[in-house]
Motif scaffolding. Structure first.
Motif, short mmCIF file in Angstrom:
data_model
loop_
_atom_site.label_atom_id
_atom_site.label_comp_id
_atom_site.label_asym_id
_atom_site.label_seq_id
_atom_site.Cartn_x
_atom_site.Cartn_y
_atom_site.Cartn_z
N CYS A 296 -12.23 48.65 62.91
CA CYS A 296 -12.57 47.27 63.28
C CYS A 296 -13.75 47.23 64.24
O CYS A 296 -14.61 46.35 64.14
N VAL B 174 -10.37 40.16 66.83
CA VAL B 174 -9.38 41.24 66.76
C VAL B 174 -9.71 42.33 67.77
O VAL B 174 -8.83 42.81 68.49
N THR B 175 -10.97 42.73 67.83
CA THR B 175 -11.33 43.81 68.75
C THR B 175 -11.30 43.34 70.20
O THR B 175 -10.97 44.12 71.10
N ASN C 60 -13.07 37.41 62.58
CA ASN C 60 -11.95 38.20 63.10
C ASN C 60 -12.39 39.56 63.63
O ASN C 60 -11.71 40.13 64.48
N VAL D 102 -5.99 41.45 60.66
CA VAL D 102 -6.72 42.72 60.64
C VAL D 102 -7.16 43.09 59.23
O VAL D 102 -8.24 43.67 59.04
N GLU E 30 -4.23 50.95 62.29
CA GLU E 30 -4.78 50.04 63.29
C GLU E 30 -3.94 48.76 63.38
O GLU E 30 -3.73 48.21 64.47
N MET E 31 -3.46 48.27 62.25
CA MET E 31 -2.55 47.13 62.26
C MET E 31 -1.30 47.44 63.07
O MET E 31 -0.84 46.63 63.88
N MET F 115 -9.07 50.63 67.92
CA MET F 115 -9.17 50.22 66.52
C MET F 115 -10.58 50.56 66.04
O MET F 115 -11.44 49.69 65.90
#
Length: 380
Positions: free
Chosen positions: A327, A313-314, A309, A214, A245-246, A324
């Motif tokens: 992101c 990630v999303t 990512n 992230v 968010e992490m 998030m």
């Protein structure tokens, strides 16, 4: 007769380092990791695909392409032969871009026995599967202990001996808890420890890996807003909300929120969001300053982990049902041609929420229309 109270004797762990180590990946960070193992006393073999890079390391003791100002330890030898690199290795570090991890692990698997621990140094989430790097390794290997190494570590500074710290994370089996000195985590940690490189140990692979994936995306966001002319307040806000968010993603995947406040989360995020040495921050700076993506890095095809990512990630966050927004904003700009100014203006004007999520509050921003208008104008 009085009972005597016996105070337990505190025992300091003294694990044995690995004496023969292989590092797969001869880019800047792979070379720095290999140099650290060699400085710590391990017989180290560095595998790379490029014969010219391998030859330069062996002939000159330097890697002109990746670490031109670093004199590498004499005990470090490079090879483009995977079997030769892994021959006799007691431990392996895989230091290639995240998109190459599966192929490299699959290639290495034929030369590994199940007792050899594998530490992943790549940071990211596989786009096609949503798997973390260690989960990819577990799919490709048979029985090997799999962990990761992560933290705020620019390659050149590490190789030059600047004081640096990182986290070594492996699962702790019942046997590892009974005898920690024999655990891969402790043995890998001491194998990397030098006068300048300090390690910490964790058993939370998910928390450590989520932080590493992230932070690259948040760094692009910081770069975008810095490149657009905003300063320290803005970056501090993005870093802090990025940590949140992490935390929510790590927790949703079974990791611990506290891990994200450590070296592999908050530490790595702070570093990556504070310097153009980071490719992620640098990409954001260029985009925020108005440079088209195709012209960034002078048009060179530079791999930026956070760019890939942002999507993976999303995708994973949506799958597990967590929000998030930073992101998502980066993803919209990079992959869906969203306007940078309008996207971040909408992020800043979004409904107000409680910082402790347990309060579960959300209400309209009273100046949302003005914020959207004025911030969009600032970007323009």
């Amino acid at each position: 007769m009085k009972h005597q109270v016996v105070t337990p004797v505190s025992r300091r762990n003294q694990p044995e380092p690995y004496t023969r180590v292989a590092v797969l990946g001869a880019g800047s960070w792979g070379t720095a990791v290999a140099a650290t193992f060699a400085k710590a006393g391990a017989q180290t073999r560095l595998w790379g695909r490029d014969p010219a890079v391998v030859a330069a390391i062996n002939e000159t003791g330097q890697s002109p392409q990746h670490l031109p100002d670093v004199a590498l330890p004499r005990g470090l030898r490079a090879t483009d032969d995977m079997a030769a690199a892994l021959d006799g290795a007691q431990a392996v570090a895989v230091v290639v871009p995240s998109r190459a991890v599966r192929a490299v692990i699959a290639q290495a698997a034929a030369h590994l026995t199940p007792d050899i621990p594998i530490a992943l140094c790549a940071k990211g989430i596989e786009a096609e599967t949503g798997l973390l790097m260690t989960q990819i390794a577990e799919e490709e290997l048979t029985g090997n202990p799999v962990g990761c190494i992560s933290g705020p570590t620019f390659a050149a500074e590490t190789a030059l001996g600047h004081p640096t710290a990182a986290t070594v994370a492996f699962p702790f089996t019942h046997r590892d808890r009974l005898d920690p000195d024999e655990s891969p985590a402790l043995r890998m940690a001491v194998s990397l420890s030098t006068e300048s490189f300090r390690t910490y140990v964790s058993d939370d692979l998910v928390g450590v890996e989520v932080g590493g994936a992230v932070k690259n995306v948040i760094a692009i966001a910081c770069g975008m807003l810095t490149g657009a002319g905003f300063a320290e307040n803005t970056r501090a806000a993005l870093i802090t909300r990025g940590v949140d968010e992490m935390k929510v993603l790590a927790e949703a995947l079974g990791g611990r929120r506290e891990t994200v406040t450590g070296l592999s989360g908050m530490g790595d995020l702070t570093l990556t969001c504070s310097s153009a040495t980071s490719r992620n921050m640098s990409l954001g700076l260029q985009l925020g300053g108005g440079t088209p993506r195709a012209a960034c890095f002078d048009g060179r095809p530079v791999v930026v982990e956070g760019e890939m990512n942002a999507r993976s990630v999303t995708d994973l966050a949506r799958r597990v049902g967590v929000s998030m927004p930073i992101c998502e904003a980066v993803r919209a700009i990079l992959h869906h041609d969203a306007d940078l100014g309008a996207t971040f203006a909408a992020l800043w004007a979004s409904p107000i929420e409680a910082e402790p999520r347990a309060l579960e509050l959300s209400f309209d921003h009273p100046a949302s229309d003005t914020a959207i208008q004025q911030l969009a104008e600032r970007f323009a």
